[in-house]
Motif scaffolding. Structure first.
Motif, PDB file in Angstrom:
ATOM      1  N   HIS A 145     -15.331   2.450  -1.654  1.00  0.00           N
ATOM      2  CA  HIS A 145     -15.020   1.866  -0.349  1.00  0.00           C
ATOM      3  C   HIS A 145     -13.735   1.046  -0.441  1.00  0.00           C
ATOM      4  O   HIS A 145     -13.212   0.825  -1.537  1.00  0.00           O
ATOM      5  CB  HIS A 145     -16.180   0.957   0.114  1.00  0.00           C
ATOM      6  CG  HIS A 145     -16.362  -0.257  -0.743  1.00  0.00           C
ATOM      7  ND1 HIS A 145     -16.981  -0.223  -1.985  1.00  0.00           N
ATOM      8  CD2 HIS A 145     -15.984  -1.549  -0.564  1.00  0.00           C
ATOM      9  CE1 HIS A 145     -16.986  -1.429  -2.517  1.00  0.00           C
ATOM     10  NE2 HIS A 145     -16.379  -2.263  -1.688  1.00  0.00           N
ATOM     11  N   ASP A 147     -12.012  -2.705   1.299  1.00  0.00           N
ATOM     12  CA  ASP A 147     -12.350  -3.913   2.058  1.00  0.00           C
ATOM     13  C   ASP A 147     -11.093  -4.364   2.788  1.00  0.00           C
ATOM     14  O   ASP A 147      -9.983  -4.059   2.359  1.00  0.00           O
ATOM     15  CB  ASP A 147     -12.802  -5.037   1.103  1.00  0.00           C
ATOM     16  CG  ASP A 147     -14.080  -4.663   0.351  1.00  0.00           C
ATOM     17  OD1 ASP A 147     -15.055  -4.277   0.999  1.00  0.00           O
ATOM     18  OD2 ASP A 147     -14.091  -4.747  -0.898  1.00  0.00           O
ATOM     19  N   HIS A 208     -12.280   1.110  -4.268  1.00  0.00           N
ATOM     20  CA  HIS A 208     -12.907   0.701  -5.533  1.00  0.00           C
ATOM     21  C   HIS A 208     -14.380   1.057  -5.496  1.00  0.00           C
ATOM     22  O   HIS A 208     -14.981   1.157  -4.427  1.00  0.00           O
ATOM     23  CB  HIS A 208     -12.689  -0.792  -5.808  1.00  0.00           C
ATOM     24  CG  HIS A 208     -13.089  -1.715  -4.690  1.00  0.00           C
ATOM     25  ND1 HIS A 208     -12.363  -1.838  -3.536  1.00  0.00           N
ATOM     26  CD2 HIS A 208     -14.145  -2.547  -4.556  1.00  0.00           C
ATOM     27  CE1 HIS A 208     -12.950  -2.711  -2.743  1.00  0.00           C
ATOM     28  NE2 HIS A 208     -14.056  -3.151  -3.338  1.00  0.00           N
TER      29      HIS A 208
HETATM   30 CO    CO Z   1     -15.542  -4.094  -2.239  1.00  0.00          CO
END
Ligand code: CO
Ligand code: SIN
Length: 400
Positions: A145, A147, A208
């Protein structure tokens, strides 16, 4: 050639540093640009004060605390994400593999966990959102994913394998039907195995993925900036409450060009300049300090005043006896400078009245977490100093 093949690809990409970069290097080379890993960056003894797995599970039973459990399967399309609060029995049904528990804002509920932040004084602490803590079993992961925030992933106990992208993801394409954002394409990048004390820095939008090998705890120190729309709404509310820069537009200077439905360029400019004036004022600087010291999650209470306030003389007596005042790391503080050179110091969303004479002390508080009698010589007028220290002590910002 043979030797080259033996070197881990993360070393090849200069991702592993042997210590944290200096603040200068950090902002020039890494912040927002480049991930890195520092092995053993946080001393092992720091972890004994931080939250453990059982206490973390206890937080996940609470109504107001944001928590989730992610369960992994071999097919990522089958993964599940459940949101807390959880019943205590829920944990016994999970087994000993393939799940993780994640809890947000842990530093506000278990304030000793905030001690971890001492390792990150080179970071913009005013922008720190929270420490999210995960407990994960072997096979546990939240998937590949990205962020929107910067994050330091601090490895506590256990061992995890991370894959970290080399460049930001341009178009996020996530697996459909999951209550979790998992990238269809996975992560293409460097692999690194981490254990206690290792720290990974991930800039926003870099993919990551961490997969647990041995029962692990990860502390994610996240830095999330606001959106323009969020700031405009909040600043607008502040202006309304404080009755500042809040005059009504009266249609001054209109002429025939503004007849009927057209807002002519002069009228647009006048409206825009009223907004710009509100943004260019010292009130905006003051509000910024208020805004960034406000907890980002509604349920967190402000500091509140001490039940038994001290007089300045009592506080001075304690300092003279050799006691040391300290600033706990979980307290949300931010500061801005106004055009007169004075510093707006805000704590938990409230401005602490200060004058320019307090600048030395405020700079000190920015850079140090303790203050004792021996520091007084550096900090200016003792009476003024004691007045501010007493106020901060009585407001639960400083402790002995
Ligand atoms: Co993350
Ligand atoms: C985790 O601890 O598993 C998730 C942390 C993150 O990727 O932000």
């Amino acid at each position: 050639m043979l030797i080259y093949e033996f070197i881990d690809d993360s070393v090849k990409n200069n991702m592993i540093l042997n210590k944290f970069p200096t603040a200068d290097e950090f902002y020039k080379t890494y912040w927002g640009r480049k991930p890195f890993v520092v092995r053993g960056a946080v001393d092992q003894e720091v972890f004994s004060d931080l939250i453990d797995g059982d206490t973390l599970a206890g937080l996940a039973l609470e109504e107001d605390i944001k928590s989730r459990i992610v369960i992994t399967e071999s097919d990522a399309a089958q993964w599940a994400c459940h949101h807390g609060p959880f019943a205590a029995e829920h944990f016994s049904s999970l087994g000993d593999r393939n799940w993780s528990l994640l809890v947000q804002n842990v530093e506000q509920y278990h304030t000793d966990t905030a001690k971890l932040l001492r390792s990150f004084d080179f970071s913009p602490r005013w922008l720190m959102d929270d420490i999210m803590v995960s407990y994960s079993t072997p096979g546990g992961s939240v998937g590949s994913h990205t962020d929107s925030y910067h994050v330091f992933l601090v490895q506590g106990m256990g061992c995890r394998q991370w894959t970290i992208g080399r460049t930001p993801v341009q178009n996020e394409d996530c697996i459909d039907g999951l209550d979790l954002k998992v990238l269809k394409a996975g992560v293409e990048g460097n692999s690194v195995e981490v254990s206690i004390g290792d720290v990974i820095y991930i800039p926003p939008h870099f993919a990551h993925e961490g997969v647990t090998q041995e029962e692990a705890m990860t502390f994610s120190v996240g830095f999330l900036g606001p959106k323009i729309s969020e700031m405009l709404v909040e600043y607008g509310d502040y202006l309304e409450q404080q009755e500042l820069h809040n005059k009504r537009y009266l249609g001054q200077g209109l002429d025939a060009c503004s007849a009927a439905f057209e807002i002519d360029p002069d009228a647009q400019n006048l409206l825009r300049s009223d907004l710009v004036a509100a943004l260019q004022s010292d009130d905006f600087s003051r509000w910024l300090a208020v805004y960034f010291s406000t907890p980002t999650h509604d349920d967190i209470e402000s500091m509140g005043a001490r039940d038994k306030p001290f007089l300045s003389a009592e506080l001075l007596a304690c300092l003279q006896e050799g006691q040391v005042l300290y600033r706990p790391e979980h307290i949300k503080i931010s500061m801005t400078t106004s055009s007169d050179g004075g510093i707006n110091l805000a704590v938990y969303g409230a401005v602490v009245e200060t004058d320019v004479a307090h600048n030395k002390l405020i700079h000190w508080l920015n850079q140090n977490s303790t203050i004792s009698m021996k520091d007084f010589d550096l900090l200016g007028d003792q009476d003024k100093l004691m007045r501010l220290l007493t106020y901060l002590y009585n407001q639960n910002v400083l402790f002995f």
